[in-house]
Design a protein around this motif. Structure first.
Motif, PDB file in Angstrom:
ATOM      1  N   LEU A 134       0.939  -1.268  -0.263  1.00  0.00           N
ATOM      2  CA  LEU A 134      -0.016  -0.090   0.058  1.00  0.00           C
ATOM      3  C   LEU A 134       0.977   1.307  -0.124  1.00  0.00           C
ATOM      4  O   LEU A 134       0.509   2.198  -0.755  1.00  0.00           O
ATOM      5  N   PHE A 135       2.142   1.171   0.854  1.00  0.00           N
ATOM      6  CA  PHE A 135       2.573   2.358   1.020  1.00  0.00           C
ATOM      7  C   PHE A 135       3.748   2.620  -0.226  1.00  0.00           C
ATOM      8  O   PHE A 135       4.038   3.869  -0.772  1.00  0.00           O
ATOM      9  N   PHE A 136       4.196   1.545  -0.581  1.00  0.00           N
ATOM     10  CA  PHE A 136       5.434   1.938  -1.514  1.00  0.00           C
ATOM     11  C   PHE A 136       5.011   1.259  -3.086  1.00  0.00           C
ATOM     12  O   PHE A 136       5.972   1.766  -3.929  1.00  0.00           O
ATOM     13  N   LYS A 137       3.893   0.909  -3.418  1.00  0.00           N
ATOM     14  CA  LYS A 137       3.593   0.335  -4.742  1.00  0.00           C
ATOM     15  C   LYS A 137       2.473   0.925  -4.919  1.00  0.00           C
ATOM     16  O   LYS A 137       1.411   0.128  -4.761  1.00  0.00           O
ATOM     17  N   PRO A 138       2.027   2.287  -5.598  1.00  0.00           N
ATOM     18  CA  PRO A 138       0.784   2.704  -5.913  1.00  0.00           C
ATOM     19  C   PRO A 138       0.078   1.733  -6.799  1.00  0.00           C
ATOM     20  O   PRO A 138       0.535   1.256  -7.794  1.00  0.00           O
ATOM     21  N   ALA A 139      -1.139   1.674  -6.199  1.00  0.00           N
ATOM     22  CA  ALA A 139      -2.346   0.819  -6.965  1.00  0.00           C
ATOM     23  C   ALA A 139      -2.052  -0.842  -7.094  1.00  0.00           C
ATOM     24  O   ALA A 139      -2.801  -1.376  -7.849  1.00  0.00           O
ATOM     25  N   ALA A 140      -0.722  -1.013  -6.626  1.00  0.00           N
ATOM     26  CA  ALA A 140      -0.569  -2.499  -6.866  1.00  0.00           C
ATOM     27  C   ALA A 140      -1.657  -3.449  -5.982  1.00  0.00           C
ATOM     28  O   ALA A 140      -2.274  -4.441  -6.426  1.00  0.00           O
ATOM     29  N   LEU A 141      -2.047  -2.715  -4.839  1.00  0.00           N
ATOM     30  CA  LEU A 141      -3.035  -3.561  -3.905  1.00  0.00           C
ATOM     31  C   LEU A 141      -4.430  -3.642  -4.961  1.00  0.00           C
ATOM     32  O   LEU A 141      -5.071  -4.577  -4.915  1.00  0.00           O
ATOM     33  N   THR A 142      -4.683  -2.694  -5.654  1.00  0.00           N
ATOM     34  CA  THR A 142      -6.102  -2.819  -6.065  1.00  0.00           C
ATOM     35  C   THR A 142      -5.955  -3.393  -7.483  1.00  0.00           C
ATOM     36  O   THR A 142      -7.095  -4.085  -7.782  1.00  0.00           O
ATOM     37  N   LYS A 143      -5.009  -3.372  -7.994  1.00  0.00           N
ATOM     38  CA  LYS A 143      -4.886  -4.278  -9.505  1.00  0.00           C
ATOM     39  C   LYS A 143      -4.898  -5.868  -8.742  1.00  0.00           C
ATOM     40  O   LYS A 143      -5.445  -6.575  -9.683  1.00  0.00           O
ATOM     41  N   ALA A 144      -4.233  -6.041  -7.675  1.00  0.00           N
ATOM     42  CA  ALA A 144      -4.307  -7.429  -7.377  1.00  0.00           C
ATOM     43  C   ALA A 144      -5.655  -7.963  -6.901  1.00  0.00           C
ATOM     44  O   ALA A 144      -6.142  -9.072  -7.427  1.00  0.00           O
ATOM     45  N   TYR A 145      -6.164  -7.116  -6.308  1.00  0.00           N
ATOM     46  CA  TYR A 145      -7.542  -7.316  -5.784  1.00  0.00           C
ATOM     47  C   TYR A 145      -8.687  -7.407  -6.869  1.00  0.00           C
ATOM     48  O   TYR A 145      -9.245  -8.464  -7.084  1.00  0.00           O
ATOM     49  N   MET A 146      -8.463  -6.729  -8.046  1.00  0.00           N
ATOM     50  CA  MET A 146      -9.267  -6.858  -9.239  1.00  0.00           C
ATOM     51  C   MET A 146      -8.868  -8.028 -10.018  1.00  0.00           C
ATOM     52  O   MET A 146      -9.645  -8.516 -10.908  1.00  0.00           O
ATOM     53  N   ALA A 147      -7.688  -8.495  -9.838  1.00  0.00           N
ATOM     54  CA  ALA A 147      -7.345  -9.512 -10.683  1.00  0.00           C
ATOM     55  C   ALA A 147      -7.613 -10.802  -9.983  1.00  0.00           C
ATOM     56  O   ALA A 147      -7.418 -12.162 -10.362  1.00  0.00           O
ATOM     57  N   GLY A 148      -8.211 -10.792  -8.857  1.00  0.00           N
ATOM     58  CA  GLY A 148      -8.923 -12.105  -8.120  1.00  0.00           C
ATOM     59  C   GLY A 148      -7.947 -12.420  -6.940  1.00  0.00           C
ATOM     60  O   GLY A 148      -8.541 -13.471  -6.041  1.00  0.00           O
ATOM     61  N   LYS A 149      -7.005 -11.761  -6.633  1.00  0.00           N
ATOM     62  CA  LYS A 149      -6.085 -12.172  -5.597  1.00  0.00           C
ATOM     63  C   LYS A 149      -6.479 -11.765  -3.932  1.00  0.00           C
ATOM     64  O   LYS A 149      -6.141 -10.710  -3.634  1.00  0.00           O
ATOM     65  N   ARG A 150      -7.645 -12.153  -3.631  1.00  0.00           N
ATOM     66  CA  ARG A 150      -8.524 -11.754  -2.470  1.00  0.00           C
ATOM     67  C   ARG A 150      -8.000 -12.076  -1.020  1.00  0.00           C
ATOM     68  O   ARG A 150      -8.001 -11.493  -0.205  1.00  0.00           O
ATOM     69  N   LEU A 151      -7.366 -13.269  -1.141  1.00  0.00           N
ATOM     70  CA  LEU A 151      -6.554 -13.876   0.292  1.00  0.00           C
ATOM     71  C   LEU A 151      -5.303 -13.366   0.679  1.00  0.00           C
ATOM     72  O   LEU A 151      -4.741 -13.579   1.682  1.00  0.00           O
ATOM     73  N   SER A 152      -4.544 -12.950  -0.374  1.00  0.00           N
ATOM     74  CA  SER A 152      -3.216 -12.551  -0.252  1.00  0.00           C
ATOM     75  C   SER A 152      -2.953 -11.361   0.579  1.00  0.00           C
ATOM     76  O   SER A 152      -1.827 -10.895   1.229  1.00  0.00           O
ATOM     77  N   TYR A 153      -3.938 -10.331   0.442  1.00  0.00           N
ATOM     78  CA  TYR A 153      -3.937  -9.065   1.145  1.00  0.00           C
ATOM     79  C   TYR A 153      -5.450  -8.871   1.915  1.00  0.00           C
ATOM     80  O   TYR A 153      -6.210  -9.596   1.859  1.00  0.00           O
ATOM     81  N   LEU A 154      -5.253  -8.009   2.666  1.00  0.00           N
ATOM     82  CA  LEU A 154      -6.611  -7.464   3.314  1.00  0.00           C
ATOM     83  C   LEU A 154      -7.853  -6.960   2.657  1.00  0.00           C
ATOM     84  O   LEU A 154      -7.511  -6.296   1.489  1.00  0.00           O
ATOM     85  N   ASN A 155      -8.758  -7.170   2.962  1.00  0.00           N
ATOM     86  CA  ASN A 155      -9.859  -6.859   2.239  1.00  0.00           C
ATOM     87  C   ASN A 155      -9.945  -5.094   2.280  1.00  0.00           C
ATOM     88  O   ASN A 155      -9.520  -4.734   3.257  1.00  0.00           O
TER      89      ASN A 155
END
Length: 367
Positions: free
Chosen positions: A63-84
Motif C-alpha cells: 500500500l505504501f510503496f507500490k501505488p495501485a498494486a493492491l487494487t490491481k491484485a484485488y481486481m485480478a482476483g487475489k483476495r486472500l493474499s492481502y487484506l480486504n
C-alpha cells in the motif's frame, strides 16, 4: 491461523453437520470451544480484522510503496493474499484517529531566564522613581537643574500622569476576563447596539455578525482557550465521518473520467478505498515523526532531519495519486497525467469547500 482447541464432539454447533477437521464443510464455522477468555476474543478480533499472521505487513508495504498494486491484485482476483479493502480502511482509520486522540497536545513552552527561574522584566515608570514637581523645583534652586530642563521635566510628568490613568483603566477592564481576544465587543448587547445604531464603518457584515454573536454567546460560559479546544476536539473527532462520506464522491469523479464500458463504479470504489487508506497511513506516520523528533528539543541537526522527513512525506502524499492512477487504469502517460491532474484539482477544490462548511458546522455547534 487460529490456535483454539478443537472440540471432541464432531457435531457443528452452528448447523449440526459432522466436522471431520477444524472447519465445518457446510457452514465454515470452526469446531472450537465456545467459551473463551477475553484475551482469546481480543486476539481473534484482531486476526479477523487484519489476517495478521499472513497478510497484514504484506498489505501495508504494498500500500505504501507500490501505488495501485493492491487494487490491481484485488481486481485480478487475489483476495486472500492481502487484506480486504474495506477492512483495511476501517482498521487504518480507526488506528489513526484513536492514536492521535490518545496523545496529549504539546505543552506550552515556558520562557525561562538563564538561571532556570522565570523572571519578569519590569520597566520602571517615572512614578516609580517618586519624582515630584517640588523635587524638581528644589534641584533648580540648588543649581543642579536649569529652568529650561525644569519646564521640560514638568511637562513629561503631566503627560505620564495622564498615560498612567488611561493604562490603569485599561488594565482594570482587561484583567478580570483574562482573555486572549474579545474582538472589541464585551457582550451581545453591545454588538447588537453597534450593529443597529452605529455608523457604516463600525458595522460588520452578516457573516462577521454571525461569527461574533456565536463567539460572545459561547464566551458566557467558556474562555477563549476553551472555545478553541472544544472546536479542535469536535472537528478532529468527526473528521473520519466526513472522509468516509466523501469517498463515494471521490470514486464518482474517477468513474466520470473513464470508459464506462471498461470500468465500473465498483472499480473506482476499490481504488478509492486503497488511496484513502494510504493517505491516513501517511498521516499517522507523520504524526509519529512529529512526536519522536519533539523529544530532541531544539537540536539544529535533528530539526533539519525532521523537516526533511516531513517534506518527503508531503511530496509523496501529493505525488502518489498520479502513478497510482496511471498504473491502475493503464492509460498513456500524457493522457493519464492530464486526467489525474484535473481529477486531483477538482477533488482539492471540493474537499476545501467541504472542510470550510464542516468547520462552520462544528463552530456553530460549540456549547
Amino acid at each position: 491461523m487460529s490456535k483454539e482447541k478443537i472440540r471432541i464432539d464432531k457435531t457443528c454447533l452452528n448447523c449440526s453437520h459432522v466436522v471431520e477437521e477444524r472447519y465445518c464443510p457446510h457452514c465454515g464455522q470452526q469446531n472450537t470451544l465456545s467459551r473463551l477468555s477475553f484475551h482469546h476474543i481480543f486476539i481473534h478480533f484482531f486476526e479477523d480484522l487484519t489476517h495478521y499472521d499472513n497478510s497484514f505487513w504484506k498489505t501495508i508495504i504494498n500500500l505504501f510503496f507500490k501505488p495501485a498494486a493492491l487494487t490491481k491484485a484485488y481486481m485480478a482476483g487475489k483476495r486472500l493474499s492481502y487484506l480486504n479493502p474495506v477492512r483495511l480502511y476501517i482498521f487504518i482509520s480507526f488506528a489513526t484517529f484513536l492514536i492521535i486522540s490518545l496523545f496529549p497536545s504539546e505543552p506550552e513552552k515556558e520562557i525561562k531566564a538563564p538561571s532556570g527561574k522565570n523572571k519578569q522584566v519590569i520597566i520602571p515608570t517615572i512614578d516609580s522613581l517618586h519624582i515630584e514637581e517640588k523635587s524638581v523645583d528644589g534641584l533648580t534652586k540648588v543649581g543642579l537643574l536649569s529652568q529650561q530642563n525644569n519646564d521640560t521635566i514638568k511637562k513629561i510628568l503631566e503627560q505620564t500622569e495622564k498615560i498612567d490613568k488611561v493604562s490603569s483603566k485599561q488594565k482594570t477592564d482587561l484583567t478580570p476576563n483574562k482573555e486572549v481576544a474579545d474582538f472589541g465587543y464585551k457582550s451581545i448587547t453591545e454588538l447588537d447596539s453597534i450593529q443597529q445604531y452605529g455608523e457604516g464603518k463600525v458595522k460588520v457584515t452578516g457573516t462577521e455578525y454571525w461569527f461574533l454573536k456565536k463567539w460572545l454567546t459561547v464566551k458566557q460560559e467558556n474562555t477563549n482557550e476553551q472555545i478553541v479546544e472544544k472546536f479542535i476536539e469536535s472537528f478532529t473527532k468527526n473528521l473520519p465521518k466526513l472522509l468516509f462520506m466523501y469517498m463515494p464522491v471521490f470514486a464518482f469523479v474517477l468513474w466520470l473520467f473513464h470508459d464506462k464500458k471498461k470500468w465500473y463504479y465498483y472499480d473506482s470504489g476499490i481504488f478509492t478505498l486503497h488511496y484513502f487508506s494510504f493517505l491516513l497511513l501517511l498521516v499517522l506516520m507523520l504524526f509519529f515523526i512529529d512526536r519522536a523528533f519533539s523529544l530532541f528539543g531544539e537540536n539544529p541537526f535533528m530539526k533539519w532531519v525532521h523537516f526533511s522527513l516531513k517534506t518527503l512525506g508531503i511530496i509523496w502524499m501529493t505525488y502518489y495519486f498520479f502513478p497510482a492512477h496511471r498504473r491502475f487504469y493503464g492509460e498513456k502517460i500524457m493522457i493519464s497525467l492530464l486526467k489525474s491532474s484535473v481529477i486531483f484539482i477538482i477533488n482539492l477544490v471540493v474537499v476545501t469547500f467541504l472542510l470550510v462548511l464542516f468547520a462552520l458546522y462544528t463552530y456553530n455547534n460549540i456549547h
